[in-house]
Design an enzyme around this catalytic site. Structure first.
Site, PDB file in Angstrom:
ATOM      1  N   HIS A 305      63.717  70.292  66.724  1.00 22.00           N
ATOM      2  CA  HIS A 305      63.838  68.945  66.171  1.00 22.00           C
ATOM      3  C   HIS A 305      64.565  67.699  66.939  1.00 22.00           C
ATOM      4  O   HIS A 305      64.681  67.887  67.114  1.00 22.00           O
ATOM      5  CB  HIS A 305      64.711  69.694  65.192  1.00 22.00           C
ATOM      6  CG  HIS A 305      64.583  67.995  63.393  1.00 22.00           C
ATOM      7  ND1 HIS A 305      65.394  67.576  63.443  1.00 22.00           N
ATOM      8  CD2 HIS A 305      64.330  68.708  62.431  1.00 22.00           C
ATOM      9  CE1 HIS A 305      64.739  66.125  62.446  1.00 22.00           C
ATOM     10  NE2 HIS A 305      64.309  67.369  62.008  1.00 22.00           N
ATOM     11  N   ASP A 363      62.024  74.832  59.068  1.00 22.77           N
ATOM     12  CA  ASP A 363      60.597  75.240  58.605  1.00 22.77           C
ATOM     13  C   ASP A 363      59.999  76.631  58.994  1.00 22.77           C
ATOM     14  O   ASP A 363      58.862  77.049  58.231  1.00 22.77           O
ATOM     15  CB  ASP A 363      58.590  74.307  59.041  1.00 22.77           C
ATOM     16  CG  ASP A 363      59.552  73.156  58.006  1.00 22.77           C
ATOM     17  OD1 ASP A 363      59.722  72.980  56.742  1.00 22.77           O
ATOM     18  OD2 ASP A 363      59.110  71.458  58.539  1.00 22.77           O
TER      19      ASP A 363
HETATM   20  N1  CMC Z   1      57.896  74.863  71.469  1.00 25.98           N
HETATM   21  C1  CMC Z   1      57.996  74.969  72.814  1.00 25.98           C
HETATM   22  N2  CMC Z   1      58.037  73.739  73.212  1.00 25.98           N
HETATM   23  C2  CMC Z   1      58.666  72.468  72.330  1.00 25.98           C
HETATM   24  C3  CMC Z   1      59.142  72.455  71.501  1.00 25.98           C
HETATM   25  C4  CMC Z   1      58.608  73.710  70.628  1.00 25.98           C
HETATM   26  N3  CMC Z   1      58.356  73.561  69.293  1.00 25.98           N
HETATM   27  N4  CMC Z   1      59.708  71.306  70.627  1.00 25.98           N
HETATM   28  C5  CMC Z   1      60.027  70.852  71.890  1.00 25.98           C
HETATM   29  N5  CMC Z   1      59.880  71.762  73.198  1.00 25.98           N
HETATM   30  C6  CMC Z   1      59.173  71.199  74.252  1.00 25.98           C
HETATM   31  C7  CMC Z   1      58.823  69.634  75.154  1.00 25.98           C
HETATM   32  O1  CMC Z   1      57.871  70.264  75.199  1.00 25.98           O
HETATM   33  C8  CMC Z   1      59.681  69.697  76.003  1.00 25.98           C
HETATM   34  O2  CMC Z   1      59.995  69.843  76.758  1.00 25.98           O
HETATM   35  P1  CMC Z   1      59.899  69.012  78.503  1.00 25.98           P
HETATM   36  O3  CMC Z   1      61.325  68.606  78.507  1.00 25.98           O
HETATM   37  O4  CMC Z   1      60.151  70.336  79.670  1.00 25.98           O
HETATM   38  O5  CMC Z   1      58.999  68.238  78.604  1.00 25.98           O
HETATM   39  C9  CMC Z   1      60.871  69.594  75.594  1.00 25.98           C
HETATM   40  O6  CMC Z   1      61.436  70.149  74.312  1.00 25.98           O
HETATM   41  C10 CMC Z   1      62.022  68.038  74.255  1.00 25.98           C
HETATM   42  O7  CMC Z   1      60.269  67.974  73.136  1.00 25.98           O
HETATM   43  P2  CMC Z   1      60.037  66.796  72.645  1.00 25.98           P
HETATM   44  O8  CMC Z   1      58.745  67.104  72.576  1.00 25.98           O
HETATM   45  O9  CMC Z   1      60.053  65.661  73.964  1.00 25.98           O
HETATM   46  O10 CMC Z   1      60.608  66.292  72.028  1.00 25.98           O
HETATM   47  P3  CMC Z   1      61.160  65.988  70.592  1.00 25.98           P
HETATM   48  O11 CMC Z   1      62.194  65.533  69.523  1.00 25.98           O
HETATM   49  O12 CMC Z   1      59.767  64.628  70.748  1.00 25.98           O
HETATM   50  O13 CMC Z   1      59.539  66.796  69.336  1.00 25.98           O
HETATM   51  C11 CMC Z   1      59.797  67.709  67.168  1.00 25.98           C
HETATM   52  C12 CMC Z   1      60.129  66.754  67.989  1.00 25.98           C
HETATM   53  C13 CMC Z   1      60.148  68.332  66.094  1.00 25.98           C
HETATM   54  C14 CMC Z   1      58.028  66.852  67.472  1.00 25.98           C
HETATM   55  C15 CMC Z   1      59.068  69.263  68.041  1.00 25.98           C
HETATM   56  O14 CMC Z   1      60.218  70.448  68.986  1.00 25.98           O
HETATM   57  C16 CMC Z   1      57.972  70.218  67.633  1.00 25.98           C
HETATM   58  O15 CMC Z   1      56.917  69.697  68.063  1.00 25.98           O
HETATM   59  N6  CMC Z   1      58.244  71.534  66.765  1.00 25.98           N
HETATM   60  C17 CMC Z   1      57.282  72.347  66.666  1.00 25.98           C
HETATM   61  C18 CMC Z   1      56.750  71.432  65.133  1.00 25.98           C
HETATM   62  C19 CMC Z   1      58.061  71.461  64.391  1.00 25.98           C
HETATM   63  O16 CMC Z   1      58.388  72.821  63.519  1.00 25.98           O
HETATM   64  N7  CMC Z   1      57.923  70.300  63.409  1.00 25.98           N
HETATM   65  C20 CMC Z   1      58.618  70.601  62.613  1.00 25.98           C
HETATM   66  C21 CMC Z   1      59.936  69.870  62.407  1.00 25.98           C
HETATM   67  S1  CMC Z   1      61.175  69.752  61.009  1.00 25.98           S
HETATM   68  C22 CMC Z   1      60.840  69.542  59.742  1.00 25.98           C
HETATM   69  C23 CMC Z   1      60.811  67.459  59.727  1.00 25.98           C
HETATM   70  O17 CMC Z   1      62.222  68.172  59.073  1.00 25.98           O
HETATM   71  O18 CMC Z   1      60.078  67.354  60.020  1.00 25.98           O
END
Ligand code: CMC
Length: 428
Positions: A305, A363
């Site tokens: 998240h 989720d």
């Molecule tokens: N699986 C594997 N690796 C992950 C995941 C995941 N679900 N989420 C983040 N990472 C890794 C990412 O690859 C990165 O690694 P590195 O530092 O080595 O490059 C690190 O963690 C940080 O990730 P980020 O993409 O910079 O983090 P963010 O804050 O931009 O992303 C997120 C947040 C929700 C988009 C992401 O965690 C994700 O894509 N999760 C899966 C989709 C999901 O479940 N979304 C629902 C969110 S809750 C509902 C809502 O409130 O809308």
């Protein structure tokens, strides 16, 4: 005047900014006066930007805290009801019995949709994604309810809010009924909000349905857990659309579009699809390895998240609810739930996930719960939209009730510098 100041020195020029404190959460540096200088801040993804001042919802992502108007989410999810939470988010305080009875009556007065709206549905393909229909139909509400579209009038804003809260379940259920070729079921105002939704989803004119009270309670809880989440992508979209003076139905329709993506509201559908794809507990290792591989864009859906760097407090409640629902429908041996539990266990112990503070989010469990209730996966995000409508409209109303500015960010331009147009015949 705030006494904390922040200083920035750019090319020998000292710039001073006020540091503002809220009631909770980190202080913010008011960079607004920077607009008068020749600099802008650069913050793609708004990782360090507070876009507005708000009194509605507070999140402490490190501690895993979520408060609606000051009330902890677990207390509301356990002891309150969705409509009471709607009143709270919209009005700022919990209602007394009289206020609540009037609110429920006012919402119920608006549960029907205009008969002409039925005709809209006939224009869609039966296999359309229900979110595609939601974006269109909710936006089109402004063509039907234009009697209360004066956004400067608090009474008009309140009626639009009531209409949206009341009509979202009706429209959402119509999307489902249309896709399976069954007649639309009219809302039943004697039922609770969640019960009525289940009735409109699963009832037919030839068979009376009595929704299981455990499932009704679970759905009500899902609605509460998804009701608001401060300045997330879809709420920010609603605020941005609202800043142009657009009407509330158009703004909410924009929010529905933003919610659809798998990084936001689409994650519950994606998480369930992922569990299906994993298929068996023995395959989990393979998928964990893929999630950790920087050359593979696969992510564990329902994990991580932007704000929570701790267990999502909504996921805790959702996990319990998921157990209750599986018990109630006799599906405790559900293979998907077994995969989910094992996946959660492995991910919580894995160095990759621990280091990056990737915990299950709401989720992760809502998909399995909704599926056990009998809701098809392409309706999951629709249910999220139905529940989040109160958050969107509460934020929109808060914005409209105070002075606001058109949201218009700037950019760091990296395209070509000025150059002369060359006619096509002279181009190489
Ligand atoms: N699986 C594997 N690796 C992950 C995941 C995941 N679900 N989420 C983040 N990472 C890794 C990412 O690859 C990165 O690694 P590195 O530092 O080595 O490059 C690190 O963690 C940080 O990730 P980020 O993409 O910079 O983090 P963010 O804050 O931009 O992303 C997120 C947040 C929700 C988009 C992401 O965690 C994700 O894509 N999760 C899966 C989709 C999901 O479940 N979304 C629902 C969110 S809750 C509902 C809502 O409130 O809308």
């Amino acid at each position: 005047m705030p006494d904390k100041k922040a200083k920035l020195t750019v090319e020998g020029h000292d710039l001073e900014f006020n540091v503002l404190s809220g009631t909770l959460g980190p202080d913010v540096i008011d960079v607004n006066p920077l607009a008068k200088s020749n600099y802008f801040t650069f913050d793609p993804g708004f990782l360090s930007t507070a876009s507005c001042e708000s009194k509605i919802t507070f999140i402490d992502g490190d501690k895993g805290i979520l408060l609606y108007r000051g009330y902890p989410i677990d207390q509301l999810a356990t002891d309150s009801s969705f409509l009471e939470v709607c009143y709270l988010l919209l009005n700022g305080e919990l209602p007394n019995s009289e206020q609540f009875a009037k609110f429920c009556k006012d919402v119920n007065r608006h549960t029907l949709v205009h008969e002409q709206i039925r005709n809209f549905f006939n224009g869609f393909r039966r296999d359309a994604h229900p979110m595609a229909i939601m974006v269109g139909v909710v936006g089109a509400l402004s063509a039907f309810y234009h009697d209360t579209l004066d956004i400067t009038n608090p009474e008009h804003r309140n009626i639009s809010a009531l209409r949206l809260i009341a009509k979202m379940p009706t429209i959402a259920a119509m999307c489902y009924k249309y896709s399976i070729g069954q007649p639309f079921m009219p809302p039943q105002n004697r039922m609770s909000y969640a019960e009525n939704f289940l009735h409109m989803m699963f009832g037919t004119p030839c068979e009376e349905t009595t929704p299981n009270p455990v499932l009704v309670k679970a759905l009500d809880r899902i609605f509460i857990l998804h009701a608001d989440h401060e300045q997330n992508a879809s709420t920010s979209t609603v605020r941005m659309a609202g800043s142009t003076g657009a009407n509330p139905f158009a703004c909410i329709s924009a929010g529905i579009g933003a919610l659809w993506g798998p990084a936001h509201g689409g994650a519950n559908e994606a998480a369930l699809n992922m569990l299906h794809e994993i298929g068996d507990v023995s395959q989990i290792g393979k998928f964990i390895a893929r999630a950790k591989d920087p050359n593979d864009n696969f992510r564990l859906m329902g994990f991580g998240h932007r704000v929570y760097k701790n267990y999502d407090p909504r996921a805790k409640v959702m996990r319990e609810t998921c157990h209750e629902v599986l018990d109630a429908v006799g599906a405790h041996d559900n293979p998907l739930f077994k995969i989910a539990l094992q996946l959660e266990k492995i991910a919580l112990e894995d160095e990759y996930f621990v280091q990056r503070k990737l915990y299950p989010n709401v989720d992760f469990y809502s998909g399995i719960t909704l599926s056990a209730i009998g809701i098809p996966s392409n309706m999951f995000t629709v249910i999220f939209a139905l529940a989040r409508t109160i958050g969107w409209i509460a934020h929109w109303n808060e914005m409209m009730s105070q002075p606001y500015k058109l949201s218009r960010p700037r950019q760091l331009y990296t395209g070509p510098t000025e150059r002369d147009y060359i006619g096509i015949k002279k181009r190489k």
